[in-house]
Design an enzyme around this catalytic site. Structure first.
Site, short mmCIF file in Angstrom:
data_model
loop_
_atom_site.label_atom_id
_atom_site.label_comp_id
_atom_site.label_asym_id
_atom_site.label_seq_id
_atom_site.Cartn_x
_atom_site.Cartn_y
_atom_site.Cartn_z
CD GLU A 148 49.07 39.39 47.72
OE1 GLU A 148 48.81 40.38 47.00
OE2 GLU A 148 50.24 39.03 47.96
CD GLU A 247 53.84 43.03 45.49
OE1 GLU A 247 54.31 42.26 46.34
OE2 GLU A 247 52.64 43.00 45.13
#
Length: 272
Positions: A148, A247
């Site tokens: 990511e 998140e």
């Protein structure tokens, strides 16, 4: 499973082993975790306790990070960190074993910051080799490594989807590992100044996992200015069928109040 709750950043008022039950009680069926142990190779009883907590809560572990160093201190992964190869590589089999026991098949490998005094090209060589080894390890159980872009850490070199995909393609080309996918976190991309609509359009076929938080602030959807609903609808319409990871940070008594309970574990659902 439309949503999965990152219990390393949410529900932090509870001990870690109590959070899976809280996730289940809130109506979710999935939980994801950053590396939850202080060492690369925790004792068997520590792993057993985590697996037992997940089983007793009847929630699925959908994602697990490899060891990433001291996150509160600013570390963002060991994948490209010279001198910590053995520590990371010792972690690969432990992560894979946890995945085998829990049914987790998605494993986030934070790439690591640039290290002062280290050659960036040498770090990238090491990063490609370690991602290959991670991919080999989790391939034994049909797993996928996630990579990511990250915000908030200038030393972290992957800022856009293109940055991450270039590394993924390098590992496939040089080492033959193809079970590495893009983790598209709309918060990190937005904070880094990316055109998220354009990134989704360009890389939707590379997306292996999605995470959300609003900006500014990294709060719950609806607390900031990001069009999270549209982005998730676009990803779903384009074929993304996996869970969306929550998140974000919040001090609210009910951290999930923005999402109707009936949408938390029902198909289909999108963030509001």
């Amino acid at each position: 499973m439309p949503y999965t709750v990152n219990a390393s950043i949410l529900l932090t008022g509870l001990p870690l082993l109590e959070r899976p039950a809280a996730v289940g009680a809130a109506g979710f069926g999935g939980v994801e975790l950053w590396w939850p142990f202080p060492t690369a190779t925790p004792d068997a009883d520590e792993v057993d306790a985590l697996v037992r907590a997940l089983e007793q809560a009847d929630v699925q572990l959908t994602g697990l990070n490899f060891l990433a160093g001291d996150m509160p201190a600013g570390d963002r992964g060991l994948v490209s960190w010279p001198g910590r190869e053995e520590e990371l590589r010792a972690n690969l089999d432990v992560v894979t074993a946890i995945g085998e026991r829990t049914g987790c098949r998605a494993f986030n490998a934070l790439y690591g910051n640039r290290v002062e005094g280290a050659d960036p090209a040498a770090q990238d060589d090491l990063g490609a080799e370690n991602l290959h080894l991670a991919a080999q390890a989790v391939a034994r159980i049909g797993g996928t490594v996630l990579l990511e872009p990250v915000s908030g850490t200038p030393a972290y070199p992957l800022k856009t989807s293109a940055d991450a995909v270039a590394v993924i393609d390098r590992v496939a080309s040089e080492h033959g590992s193809t079970n590495i996918g893009l983790l598209l976190d709309v918060y990190h991309l937005s904070v880094n100044g990316a055109d998220v609509d354009a990134e989704i359009a360009a890389y939707r076929d590379r997306v292996a996992h999605v995470q959300i938080a609003d900006a500014p602030g990294r709060g719950a959807p609806g607390s900031g200015d990001l069009p999270i609903t549209r982005w998730i609808e676009d990803l779903r319409a384009g074929g993304y069928a996996g869970p969306v990871g929550l998140e974000y940070k919040t001090d609210d008594a009910d951290p999930f109040a923005w999402l109707p309970r009936g949408e938390r574990a029902a198909e289909p659902a999108v963030a509001r």
